[in-house]
Each structure stands twice: as C-alpha cells, then as structure tokens.
Scaffold this motif. Structure first.
Motif, PDB file in Angstrom:
ATOM      1  N   THR A 176       1.035  -1.243   0.439  1.00  0.00           N
ATOM      2  CA  THR A 176      -0.107   0.104   0.358  1.00  0.00           C
ATOM      3  C   THR A 176       0.641   1.354  -0.051  1.00  0.00           C
ATOM      4  O   THR A 176       1.674   0.952   1.250  1.00  0.00           O
ATOM      5  CB  THR A 176      -0.519  -0.292   1.481  1.00  0.00           C
ATOM      6  OG1 THR A 176      -1.622  -1.112   1.043  1.00  0.00           O
ATOM      7  CG2 THR A 176      -1.407   1.860   1.015  1.00  0.00           C
ATOM      8  N   PHE A 177       1.071   1.851  -1.197  1.00  0.00           N
ATOM      9  CA  PHE A 177       1.624   3.137  -1.008  1.00  0.00           C
ATOM     10  C   PHE A 177       0.452   4.113  -0.634  1.00  0.00           C
ATOM     11  O   PHE A 177      -0.413   4.964  -1.691  1.00  0.00           O
ATOM     12  CB  PHE A 177       2.371   3.407  -2.490  1.00  0.00           C
ATOM     13  CG  PHE A 177       3.072   2.690  -3.075  1.00  0.00           C
ATOM     14  CD1 PHE A 177       4.457   2.245  -2.210  1.00  0.00           C
ATOM     15  CD2 PHE A 177       3.077   1.114  -3.919  1.00  0.00           C
ATOM     16  CE1 PHE A 177       5.441   1.631  -2.137  1.00  0.00           C
ATOM     17  CE2 PHE A 177       4.095   0.473  -4.048  1.00  0.00           C
ATOM     18  CZ  PHE A 177       5.458   0.622  -3.338  1.00  0.00           C
ATOM     19  N   ILE A 178       0.840   5.076   0.042  1.00  0.00           N
ATOM     20  CA  ILE A 178       0.535   6.987   0.764  1.00  0.00           C
ATOM     21  C   ILE A 178       1.588   7.720  -0.530  1.00  0.00           C
ATOM     22  O   ILE A 178       2.351   7.789  -0.344  1.00  0.00           O
ATOM     23  CB  ILE A 178       0.884   6.614   1.869  1.00  0.00           C
ATOM     24  CG1 ILE A 178       0.195   5.514   2.962  1.00  0.00           C
ATOM     25  CG2 ILE A 178       0.300   7.688   2.176  1.00  0.00           C
ATOM     26  CD1 ILE A 178       1.014   6.062   4.642  1.00  0.00           C
ATOM     27  N   VAL A 205      -3.610   9.648   0.372  1.00  0.00           N
ATOM     28  CA  VAL A 205      -4.368   8.639   0.132  1.00  0.00           C
ATOM     29  C   VAL A 205      -3.652   6.999  -0.162  1.00  0.00           C
ATOM     30  O   VAL A 205      -2.607   7.004  -0.993  1.00  0.00           O
ATOM     31  CB  VAL A 205      -5.701   8.775  -1.262  1.00  0.00           C
ATOM     32  CG1 VAL A 205      -4.608   8.398  -2.577  1.00  0.00           C
ATOM     33  CG2 VAL A 205      -5.555   7.151  -1.225  1.00  0.00           C
ATOM     34  N   GLY A 206      -4.346   5.832   0.707  1.00  0.00           N
ATOM     35  CA  GLY A 206      -2.895   4.417   0.051  1.00  0.00           C
ATOM     36  C   GLY A 206      -3.712   4.070  -1.000  1.00  0.00           C
ATOM     37  O   GLY A 206      -4.993   4.033  -0.950  1.00  0.00           O
ATOM     38  N   VAL A 207      -2.592   3.416  -1.931  1.00  0.00           N
ATOM     39  CA  VAL A 207      -3.125   2.719  -3.512  1.00  0.00           C
ATOM     40  C   VAL A 207      -2.281   1.808  -3.248  1.00  0.00           C
ATOM     41  O   VAL A 207      -1.464   1.475  -2.844  1.00  0.00           O
ATOM     42  CB  VAL A 207      -3.498   3.456  -4.781  1.00  0.00           C
ATOM     43  CG1 VAL A 207      -3.891   5.190  -4.304  1.00  0.00           C
ATOM     44  CG2 VAL A 207      -1.224   3.772  -4.179  1.00  0.00           C
ATOM     45  N   VAL A 272       3.202   1.901   3.076  1.00  0.00           N
ATOM     46  CA  VAL A 272       5.018   2.532   2.183  1.00  0.00           C
ATOM     47  C   VAL A 272       4.285   4.152   2.290  1.00  0.00           C
ATOM     48  O   VAL A 272       4.106   4.657   1.365  1.00  0.00           O
ATOM     49  CB  VAL A 272       5.670   2.280   1.428  1.00  0.00           C
ATOM     50  CG1 VAL A 272       7.631   3.171   1.115  1.00  0.00           C
ATOM     51  CG2 VAL A 272       6.153   1.157   1.197  1.00  0.00           C
ATOM     52  N   ASP A 273       4.803   5.137   3.438  1.00  0.00           N
ATOM     53  CA  ASP A 273       4.531   6.609   2.540  1.00  0.00           C
ATOM     54  C   ASP A 273       5.376   7.276   2.043  1.00  0.00           C
ATOM     55  O   ASP A 273       6.558   7.181   1.971  1.00  0.00           O
ATOM     56  CB  ASP A 273       4.655   6.998   4.122  1.00  0.00           C
ATOM     57  CG  ASP A 273       4.410   8.787   3.990  1.00  0.00           C
ATOM     58  OD1 ASP A 273       3.624   9.549   3.135  1.00  0.00           O
ATOM     59  OD2 ASP A 273       4.461   9.765   4.901  1.00  0.00           O
ATOM     60  N   MET A 274       4.699   7.783   0.723  1.00  0.00           N
ATOM     61  CA  MET A 274       5.868   7.647  -0.566  1.00  0.00           C
ATOM     62  C   MET A 274       5.478   9.886  -0.939  1.00  0.00           C
ATOM     63  O   MET A 274       6.005  10.014  -1.771  1.00  0.00           O
ATOM     64  CB  MET A 274       5.725   7.517  -2.073  1.00  0.00           C
ATOM     65  CG  MET A 274       5.558   6.192  -1.585  1.00  0.00           C
ATOM     66  SD  MET A 274       6.429   5.084  -1.801  1.00  0.00           S
ATOM     67  CE  MET A 274       7.107   5.148  -4.212  1.00  0.00           C
ATOM     68  N   THR A 275       4.852  10.180   0.576  1.00  0.00           N
ATOM     69  CA  THR A 275       5.154  11.491  -0.192  1.00  0.00           C
ATOM     70  C   THR A 275       5.953  12.559   0.961  1.00  0.00           C
ATOM     71  O   THR A 275       6.067  13.281   0.519  1.00  0.00           O
ATOM     72  CB  THR A 275       3.949  12.334   1.078  1.00  0.00           C
ATOM     73  OG1 THR A 275       4.394  11.847   2.819  1.00  0.00           O
ATOM     74  CG2 THR A 275       2.387  11.321   0.740  1.00  0.00           C
ATOM     75  N   ALA A 310      -6.241  -0.046  10.389  1.00  0.00           N
ATOM     76  CA  ALA A 310      -7.187  -0.609  10.526  1.00  0.00           C
ATOM     77  C   ALA A 310      -7.750  -0.092   9.478  1.00  0.00           C
ATOM     78  O   ALA A 310      -9.401  -0.415   9.195  1.00  0.00           O
ATOM     79  CB  ALA A 310      -7.813   0.665  11.503  1.00  0.00           C
ATOM     80  N   SER A 311      -7.804  -0.008   8.521  1.00  0.00           N
ATOM     81  CA  SER A 311      -8.291   0.318   7.420  1.00  0.00           C
ATOM     82  C   SER A 311      -8.475   0.173   5.875  1.00  0.00           C
ATOM     83  O   SER A 311      -9.318  -0.503   4.753  1.00  0.00           O
ATOM     84  CB  SER A 311      -8.574   2.134   7.039  1.00  0.00           C
ATOM     85  OG  SER A 311      -7.607   2.591   6.987  1.00  0.00           O
ATOM     86  N   GLY A 312      -6.688  -0.495   5.501  1.00  0.00           N
ATOM     87  CA  GLY A 312      -6.123  -1.315   4.925  1.00  0.00           C
ATOM     88  C   GLY A 312      -5.959  -2.592   4.552  1.00  0.00           C
ATOM     89  O   GLY A 312      -6.059  -3.201   5.726  1.00  0.00           O
ATOM     90  N   ALA A 313      -6.195  -3.462   3.249  1.00  0.00           N
ATOM     91  CA  ALA A 313      -5.748  -4.270   3.103  1.00  0.00           C
ATOM     92  C   ALA A 313      -4.303  -5.143   3.238  1.00  0.00           C
ATOM     93  O   ALA A 313      -3.658  -5.759   2.264  1.00  0.00           O
ATOM     94  CB  ALA A 313      -7.086  -5.402   2.367  1.00  0.00           C
TER      95      ALA A 313
END
Length: 313
Positions: A176-178, A205-207, A272-275, A310-313
C-alpha cells in the motif's frame, strides 16, 4: 442455459443466461441467505441456527437480471481466473452501490464503489470505521493511480532517485503506497445522511494494485478503483481469512455479496509513505522492504501505521 435457476435456502433468486451459453452451475451448499456459483465448498462448522436477517444496512435491488432483497450473494471463483464470468453479478452490484467482500493478494477486503458516498457510509457502519479514518483504494493499473494521485516521485535531477522505475517492479504486489491525492479523488464525506452533509478533500490516499487474479478481474470489469478496508473480526483486531466464516459473520451485518477465493494467510500489505523522500515503511507486511525504502518506528509513523492497519488490506 435458458431459464437456469439458482435456489437459496428459504428464498429463490433467478438468473437467466442466453440459450447459447454453456455455463454450468452446480448445487448450492446449505447456507442460509447465500447463492453459490461453481464447485460446492465444504463448510467448517454448523450454521443451521443462523437465520436470514434483513439488515437495514443492506441495499435492496430490483433489476431485470435478478432480484435481490435481504439476501447475500455468495460467489465461488477459481483463483486461476478460468471462471471470471461468475463475477459479472458482483460487478453489477458494485456499480449499483453495493458493499461486499472480495479477496486480495493479502487478506480479504470489504469494498464498494469509489464514487458512491452512500456505499462508503454503509461500509463504514458495517465495519464501524469512523468518518475520520482513512480508507485505501484498490486500483487496476497505474492509469488509476495517475488519475487519483499526483503519482510516484520520478526524480528531480538533484540526487533524488526515480522511484517510479523501482515501483513498477513491485506492482502488482502486496504494497500500500501513500501518495498525494489529486483533485480527481472524490471528496470524503465526513457527515453523510444529514440535512447538511459535510465533504472534505483528502490530502493523501493509500493505493494498492493487488496481484490477485480474482481481484484484478473485478477491478477491470468495474473500470474504477474500489474503496477498501481489511476484513477483521468485529470485536477483535485480527484478520478473518476463511470466506465461509466471513460470510456467516458479515452477512447479517449487511454485506451484499462475498466472493470466495479460498482461505488466505494473515499477512497484510506493507505500507510505504511516498509523500516524503526517502520513502518510509510505516508497516511491514507481506511485501519485503526494498533497498530504496527506509524503515521508521518513531511515534508519528507508528500512529499513521495503526490508522492504515485499521482500514487497509
């Protein structure tokens, strides 16, 4: 087969296919309020005491192809993608504003259409997710990511690497990339169903681009990303991995369908936070930490990781 009918315990639902179709539908396993496609599945514990619950959280549908009122659609799909035609009713439900459960390449996810505020509100109520909590999106391709985010860092000639090239080697995959949200990402409704609904733009947003055949087939057919949150036990912070058990627990809560892609392993995506540069891993999961990622465990990163867990898979 013209006039083929699928029978549900205590109710009947009809699907009609063209006479030229040679699709075969087998018997329905004895689960209340469930429709099954394909091979019958063994269940793991008796569910005879379970009654059909007409939850107010569930949408009611009436369409030429089938009628749906208070019953949950249960679809068994082959992980090879050989029977993706079974997913067509699921796609139609999603387009109509349904909330359902599908497999990903990590755990099962509760999903709905990206642009349906009503469906997103129902999804939050079903899983008891607060309006302020972020929800990730499942994408079919980089085209979706480019539309709803500002994209991955591509280098700036000042020593920052072209991360996009590296990302292409790990997607589709369990990450999941933010990313920074674009103006095309629908605003988040933080007060739905009131006389004065409140909408707020999302900064990040996480994608995800899951490497799962069933999930990818659904995303391709829907032709838009899906809002997603991982499926967990209602009272425990643990993932639910057996689709039969998921259907028995979440069916009465109001989900409209469950797609059975087999039992999964309790291994969520790596976040992973890409911001920021360098990209920071705020939750390690199934995806390995690569050499261009930096692991961080400070308080701020840990808190952000908890929100996404809590929200992402």
């Amino acid at each position: 087969m013209e006039g083929t009918k699928l029978y549900v315990h205590s109710s009947t639902m009809s699907l009609r296919f063209p006479s030229s179709s040679r699709m075969l539908l087998s018997r329905v396993p004895p689960f209340p309020s469930r429709v099954s496609f394909g091979m019958s599945i063994p269940y793991h514990f008796p569910v005879s005491a379970m009654a059909v619950k007409r939850s107010p959280k569930r949408l009611k549908y009436s369409a030429p192809r089938f009628t749906k009122e208070g019953n949950m659609l249960y679809v068994e799909a082959n992980t090879s993608g050989a029977d993706n035609w079974k997913l067509d009713p699921v796609v139609e439900l999603l387009k109509a504003g349904a909330v359902g459960i599908i497999p990903t390449d990590t755990v099962y996810a509760l999903v709905c259409h990206l642009k349906s505020h009503e469906a997103i509100d129902r999804l939050r109520r079903i899983k008891n997710v607060e309006p302020s909590k972020p929800l990730s999106i499942l994408c079919h391709s980089f085209r979706d990511i480019d539309k709803y985010t500002t994209g991955f860092p591509r280098g700036d000639g000042q020593g920052h690497a072209n991360i996009f090239r590296a990302v292409k080697h790990c997607l589709p995959g369990p990450y999941t990339f933010i990313l920074t949200a674009s103006k095309d990402l629908p605003k988040q409704c933080v007060r739905y169903g009131t006389a004065t609904p409140k909408f707020a733009s999302r900064k990040d947003v996480g994608v995800r681009i899951p490497g799962d055949v069933i999930c990818q087939a659904i995303l391709e057919k829907v032709d838009t990303p899906l809002i997603s949150t991982s499926v967990k036990w209602p009272k425990d912070n643990e993932w639910m991995l057996d689709p039969v058990v998921i259907a028995d627990i979440y069916g009465p809560e109001g989900v409209d369908f469950v797609v059975d892609g087999g039992i999964r392993v309790a291994d969520p995506s790596t976040v992973v936070d890409m911001t920021k540069l360098p990209p920071k891993v705020i939750r390690q999961g199934k995806g390995p930490i690569l050499n261009w990622m930096v692991a961080e465990d400070d308080g701020e990163s840990a808190m952000q990781g908890e929100d996404l867990m809590a929200s992402g898979a």
